[in-house]
Structure formats: structure tokens, C-alpha cells
Design a protein around this motif. Structure first.
Motif, mmCIF file in Angstrom:
data_model
loop_
_atom_site.group_PDB
_atom_site.id
_atom_site.type_symbol
_atom_site.label_atom_id
_atom_site.label_comp_id
_atom_site.label_asym_id
_atom_site.label_seq_id
_atom_site.Cartn_x
_atom_site.Cartn_y
_atom_site.Cartn_z
ATOM 1 N N ALA A 65 -22.853 -19.783 -23.489
ATOM 2 C CA ALA A 65 -22.393 -18.748 -24.423
ATOM 3 C C ALA A 65 -22.956 -19.028 -25.826
ATOM 4 O O ALA A 65 -23.353 -18.101 -26.555
ATOM 5 C CB ALA A 65 -20.865 -18.725 -24.453
ATOM 6 N N TRP A 66 -23.033 -20.298 -26.187
ATOM 7 C CA TRP A 66 -23.590 -20.698 -27.498
ATOM 8 C C TRP A 66 -25.071 -20.276 -27.582
ATOM 9 O O TRP A 66 -25.515 -19.716 -28.586
ATOM 10 C CB TRP A 66 -23.445 -22.221 -27.654
ATOM 11 C CG TRP A 66 -23.885 -22.792 -28.963
ATOM 12 C CD1 TRP A 66 -23.098 -22.985 -30.076
ATOM 13 C CD2 TRP A 66 -25.190 -23.269 -29.303
ATOM 14 N NE1 TRP A 66 -23.846 -23.549 -31.083
ATOM 15 C CE2 TRP A 66 -25.131 -23.737 -30.639
ATOM 16 C CE3 TRP A 66 -26.406 -23.352 -28.631
ATOM 17 C CZ2 TRP A 66 -26.246 -24.269 -31.309
ATOM 18 C CZ3 TRP A 66 -27.518 -23.872 -29.282
ATOM 19 C CH2 TRP A 66 -27.428 -24.321 -30.606
ATOM 20 N N ILE A 68 -26.603 -17.947 -25.825
ATOM 21 C CA ILE A 68 -26.730 -16.475 -25.809
ATOM 22 C C ILE A 68 -26.434 -15.913 -27.201
ATOM 23 O O ILE A 68 -27.124 -15.007 -27.685
ATOM 24 C CB ILE A 68 -25.787 -15.867 -24.737
ATOM 25 C CG1 ILE A 68 -26.296 -16.270 -23.345
ATOM 26 C CG2 ILE A 68 -25.702 -14.353 -24.871
ATOM 27 C CD1 ILE A 68 -25.262 -16.158 -22.239
ATOM 28 N N ASP A 69 -25.415 -16.477 -27.865
ATOM 29 C CA ASP A 69 -25.081 -16.022 -29.221
ATOM 30 C C ASP A 69 -26.276 -16.214 -30.163
ATOM 31 O O ASP A 69 -26.590 -15.336 -30.968
ATOM 32 C CB ASP A 69 -23.850 -16.801 -29.716
ATOM 33 C CG ASP A 69 -23.510 -16.470 -31.161
ATOM 34 O OD1 ASP A 69 -23.313 -15.279 -31.455
ATOM 35 O OD2 ASP A 69 -23.485 -17.399 -31.999
ATOM 36 N N ILE A 70 -26.953 -17.358 -30.054
ATOM 37 C CA ILE A 70 -28.115 -17.605 -30.928
ATOM 38 C C ILE A 70 -29.235 -16.611 -30.597
ATOM 39 O O ILE A 70 -29.903 -16.095 -31.485
ATOM 40 C CB ILE A 70 -28.637 -19.046 -30.766
ATOM 41 C CG1 ILE A 70 -27.514 -20.020 -31.029
ATOM 42 C CG2 ILE A 70 -29.876 -19.297 -31.632
ATOM 43 C CD1 ILE A 70 -27.618 -20.914 -32.178
ATOM 44 N N TRP A 71 -29.419 -16.349 -29.310
ATOM 45 C CA TRP A 71 -30.458 -15.401 -28.886
ATOM 46 C C TRP A 71 -30.181 -14.021 -29.509
ATOM 47 O O TRP A 71 -31.074 -13.361 -30.014
ATOM 48 C CB TRP A 71 -30.493 -15.334 -27.352
ATOM 49 C CG TRP A 71 -31.499 -14.394 -26.780
ATOM 50 C CD1 TRP A 71 -32.857 -14.484 -26.877
ATOM 51 C CD2 TRP A 71 -31.228 -13.216 -26.002
ATOM 52 N NE1 TRP A 71 -33.445 -13.441 -26.202
ATOM 53 C CE2 TRP A 71 -32.464 -12.648 -25.655
ATOM 54 C CE3 TRP A 71 -30.062 -12.585 -25.562
ATOM 55 C CZ2 TRP A 71 -32.577 -11.481 -24.891
ATOM 56 C CZ3 TRP A 71 -30.159 -11.439 -24.790
ATOM 57 C CH2 TRP A 71 -31.406 -10.896 -24.468
ATOM 58 N N PHE A 72 -28.889 -13.636 -29.520
ATOM 59 C CA PHE A 72 -28.517 -12.367 -30.179
ATOM 60 C C PHE A 72 -28.825 -12.436 -31.669
ATOM 61 O O PHE A 72 -29.412 -11.516 -32.229
ATOM 62 C CB PHE A 72 -27.023 -12.069 -29.976
ATOM 63 C CG PHE A 72 -26.743 -11.264 -28.731
ATOM 64 C CD1 PHE A 72 -26.832 -9.880 -28.748
ATOM 65 C CD2 PHE A 72 -26.402 -11.886 -27.541
ATOM 66 C CE1 PHE A 72 -26.588 -9.129 -27.594
ATOM 67 C CE2 PHE A 72 -26.163 -11.147 -26.384
ATOM 68 C CZ PHE A 72 -26.248 -9.765 -26.400
ATOM 69 N N GLN A 73 -28.437 -13.558 -32.309
ATOM 70 C CA GLN A 73 -28.680 -13.695 -33.749
ATOM 71 C C GLN A 73 -30.170 -13.663 -34.070
ATOM 72 O O GLN A 73 -30.573 -13.265 -35.153
ATOM 73 C CB GLN A 73 -28.077 -15.006 -34.278
ATOM 74 C CG GLN A 73 -26.559 -15.017 -34.296
ATOM 75 C CD GLN A 73 -26.035 -16.218 -35.080
ATOM 76 O OE1 GLN A 73 -26.519 -16.533 -36.167
ATOM 77 N NE2 GLN A 73 -25.048 -16.901 -34.537
ATOM 78 N N LYS A 76 -32.549 -10.879 -30.169
ATOM 79 C CA LYS A 76 -32.905 -10.766 -28.747
ATOM 80 C C LYS A 76 -34.411 -10.773 -28.498
ATOM 81 O O LYS A 76 -34.971 -9.794 -27.976
ATOM 82 C CB LYS A 76 -32.266 -9.504 -28.145
ATOM 83 C CG LYS A 76 -30.752 -9.495 -28.199
ATOM 84 C CD LYS A 76 -30.148 -8.627 -27.137
ATOM 85 C CE LYS A 76 -29.977 -7.197 -27.611
ATOM 86 N NZ LYS A 76 -29.393 -6.338 -26.600
ATOM 87 N N VAL A 103 -25.890 -11.144 -18.964
ATOM 88 C CA VAL A 103 -26.299 -10.542 -20.245
ATOM 89 C C VAL A 103 -27.661 -9.869 -20.063
ATOM 90 O O VAL A 103 -28.640 -10.540 -19.723
ATOM 91 C CB VAL A 103 -26.374 -11.625 -21.350
ATOM 92 C CG1 VAL A 103 -26.844 -11.027 -22.660
ATOM 93 C CG2 VAL A 103 -25.038 -12.319 -21.518
ATOM 94 N N LEU A 303 -15.832 -23.187 -29.011
ATOM 95 C CA LEU A 303 -16.617 -22.293 -28.150
ATOM 96 C C LEU A 303 -15.764 -21.664 -27.045
ATOM 97 O O LEU A 303 -16.265 -20.868 -26.259
ATOM 98 C CB LEU A 303 -17.783 -23.050 -27.501
ATOM 99 C CG LEU A 303 -18.863 -23.632 -28.412
ATOM 100 C CD1 LEU A 303 -20.003 -24.189 -27.575
ATOM 101 C CD2 LEU A 303 -19.407 -22.590 -29.372
ATOM 102 N N ALA A 363 -22.544 -21.214 -33.625
ATOM 103 C CA ALA A 363 -21.092 -21.278 -33.439
ATOM 104 C C ALA A 363 -20.647 -22.733 -33.253
ATOM 105 O O ALA A 363 -21.426 -23.569 -32.837
ATOM 106 C CB ALA A 363 -20.724 -20.465 -32.196
#
Ligand code: SAH
Length: 365
Positions: A65-66, A68-73, A76, A103, A303, A363
């Protein structure tokens, strides 16, 4: 003791008079033929030690999840190098990728890049990650810098060699290995070179052991090179201390028990604690950004590992076999406690994040 490795180390000592501690550690762990990690399966209940990803899938899931969050930030990106240094059995990466499947676009974007010294562990990693395209490297400098990158290292830095220094009436000495009377090995002290002394904390006391790690610094330099060129973020989880201090943390473990570092060479895992203050200082000197040092317990709680536990317990409770469900739930509770409990891994293990860009807020810190 491993006879071949024993002979190799003896030969070096015969030729040079002594062996530096760092060279001893890297030979014992990573000699291409006889090194400890080359034998393949040191992890798990039947092996020598257990690591966080092997304790519970929840560890890898929340790290997933950590990521994926960075990938979004990052916006993408269509291609992302997801790098793991020292991936062991490949369990952490496989758990991250399983979470990523839910995702849209994530799995397709990922190039898995593994930095692994051991051929037999590479075989296990290949099997664990057979559904994905994976490349292997022996150094992070080999990884192409054309795409953004997220790098992870769990219990990787602790395997990189250290040197031990102590100041006595003869000035700064370094710990070296020589032959003893029975053709075994023993520690002694030799004059420390200037380069090692430069890595010491600014204030020190006499007759105490200080640990420095040129190997970790060198690794961190190539990590910063990669992150600068690829706008990346790196996460390191390991046991260690927040403030530099003296103390001998070198340890050897075999079959879940401490053993003598100079015996069972090649058959025991040799590690040492990370001086996170020294490592963070080095990152800043190289122009990188480093997060505050977080404990593993607080990081995993931030997290959402406790929420994940509740979700998995709810799923387990749906089974008709209540006895089995109770056992599964008991196991899950114990695993999470092991990962986050203050008297277990929660406080001893620390987490830092290293990055090059101010734009990303990882995060958990
Ligand atoms: N991250 C895994 C394994 C930790 S053990 C886990 O948490 O379960 C250390 C790992 O680092 C092993 O995979 C070992 O083979 C690898 N390793 C140790 N020294 C290395 C080096 N110098 N270069 C590349 N890999 C190394």
C-alpha cells in the motif's frame, strides 16, 4: 566451520598478516562459492532466522500500500522500476505485487529489479515471482535510470560489512582477524587508517568499540545516484539505533541461536546493527533527503496493519470450522504482535525513507 572458506580466509591472513573485519564479513556471507547466502535457504522456522515478510503476509501488504501511494504521488508513471535489495525468498515482493493487482495499471507499470548476490536465492525469487517480468543485478548501479524508481531493502543493510574501531593508549585501532594457535581465528587490533577514523562520531570515549560502515556508505552513494537520476524514493527497514553510540553489535546466528562470529563461518548469518544517525548524515552530505527515523511498530501502525489484521480476522471468522478459525486468528494476532510489539520487533527495528524529490511525502513518518 566450512573447510573451504576456512582455508580461503587462512590463505589471505597468511599473505597479508591479518584480515580486516569488513573483508571477513563479506567473505563469510558473500564468497561466490562458499559464502553463507550462497547455500540458499537460511530463512524461516527450519532455517537460521525469520524475517518480517516471512512472519506474516500483512507486512508485505501494508508495504505494498505504501508503494502504491508513492506511485500515485508520482503521477502513476507508465513505467516504474520497483527495486528490492536482498529480496531473500522473494516473499515481500510477491506480497507487494499481489496487493498491486487490485489497482488499475499498477502491475503493468512495474519492472521488478532485484539486487541479489546469491544464485540459489535468485532461483527461489524466480519461482516466487514467476508471474512477473524480473531482472537481477549484482549492484544497484547496473539498474537503468530511465524510469522513476522505488527501492526497498528489508534486513539488507545489516548484511553489509562493518569495521570496528577503538581508541586506546596507542591511538585509534581497528579490529582485525588473525590465526590463533590452533589454526582457528581470533580478533586482535591494528592501527586504524585515516579513512575509517573520518567516519567516527564527533565525540568519542576511549576503550569503547565504535562501528563504522564504509560499505553501507558506498551503497548509499549509489542509491542516491539512482534516486537523483530517476526521481526515486527508497525505504530501508532494519535493526539499529537512532543516535550514534559505542557498542559491539556484531552477531552471528545459526538455527535461531547466537554463535561465535569466528566459528561456523559460512554456516551462520553475520549481521550488525545500523547506526541510522550516521547513515542519515551521510545521505544529507550526498545531497539526498532523509525522513525522520521511525520505529517499525509505529511505521506499520501508521500504514494500517492493525486494520488489515481486523479485515483478515473477519474473513477467517466466516469459515464454518470455528476451532480452525480460532487457531488462525490466534496466529494472526501473534504475528502482528511480533512485528509491532515494543518488546519484539516494533522498537528494535527502524525505518527510514531516502528520496531526492521534495514533491513526494511518503506515508508512515
Ligand atoms: N529481505 C529479505 C532477506 C534478508 S537477508 C527478507 O526480509 O526476508 C539478506 C539478503 O540480502 C539475502 O537475500 C542476501 O543474499 C542478500 N545480500 C546480502 N549481501 C548482499 C550484497 N552485498 N549484495 C546483494 N545482496 C546481498
Amino acid at each position: 566451520m566450512h573447510d573451504n572458506l576456512n582455508q580461503i580466509i587462512s590463505n589471505i591472513i597468511d599473505a597479508d598478516g591479518s584480515m580486516n573485519l569488513g573483508e571477513f564479513i563479506s567473505t563469510a556471507l558473500c564468497h561466490p562459492e562458499y559464502g553463507y547466502y550462497m547455500k540458499g535457504a537460511p530463512f524461516g522456522a527450519g532455517g537460521d532466522f525469520v524475517t518480517a515478510p516471512e512472519i506474516s503476509q500483512m507486512f508485505g501488504e501494508v508495504i505494498g500500500a505504501w508503494v502504491i501511494d508513492i506511485w500515485f504521488q508520482m503521477g502513476k508513471p507508465e513505467t516504474l522500476n520497483l527495486i528490492e535489495c536482498g529480496p531473500g525468498r522473494g516473499t515481500l515482493m510477491s506480497d507487494i505485487m499481489r496487493v498491486g493487482k487490485s489497482v488499475d495499471g499498477f502491475v503493468d507499470a512495474i519492472n521488478i529489479q532485484l539486487v541479489e548476490a546469491s544464485g540459489s536465492l535468485q532461483v527461489m525469487q524466480k519461482d516466487a515471482l514467476k508471474d512477473y517480468v524480473v531482472s537481477w543485478h549484482s549492484e544497484i548501479s547496473e539498474i537503468n535510470k530511465g524510469a522513476p524508481s522505488i527501492l526497498i531493502g528489508n534486513e539488507f543493510l545489516d548484511a553489509l560489512p562493518i569495521e570496528q574501531l577503538m581508541r586506546n593508549e596507542n591511538g585509534w585501532q581497528k579490529r582485525v582477524i588473525v590465526l590463533d594457535e590452533n589454526n582457528g581465528f581470533k580478533f586482535t587490533w591494528a592501527e586504524a587508517d585515516h579513512k575509517l577514523k573520518q567516519l567516527l562520531p564527533s565525540e568519542t570515549v576511549s576503550n569503547k568499540i565504535y562501528e563504522v560502515s564504509p560499505a553501507r556508505n558506498l551503497f548509499m552513494s549509489s542509491c542516491i545516484d539512482l534516486l537523483s537520476a530517476s526521481k526515486g524514493v527508497a525505504l530501508f527497514i532494519d535493526y539499529g539505533y537512532i543516535k550514534s553510540h559505542h557498542g559491539d553489535t556484531l552477531q552471528a546466528v545459526r538455527k535461531h541461536e547466537y554463535t561465535n562470529v569466528l566459528e561456523d563461518i559460512g554456516l551462520s548469518d553475520i549481521t550488525s546493527h545500523i547506526d541510522f544517525e550516521a547513515l542519515s548524515r551521510h545521505v544529507c552530505e550526498l545531497g539526498g533527503h532523509v525522513s525522520p527515523i521511525q520505529t517499525q511498530g509505529n511505521f506499520l501502525k501508521a500504514l494500517g496493519i492493525e486494520q488489515r489484521l481486523i479485515a483478515l480476522k473477519n474473513t477467517a471468522m466466516k469459515t464454518n470450522d470455528t476451532g480452525m478459525a480460532a487457531n488462525i486468528i490466534k496466529g494472526m494476532d501473534a504475528s502482528v504482535d511480533r512485528l509491532i510489539g515494543n518488546d519484539q520487533m516494533g522498537e528494535l527495528f527502524k525505518v527510514i525513507c531516502v528520496k531526492n524529490s521534495e514533491d513526494i511525502t511518503p506515508a508512515g513518518f
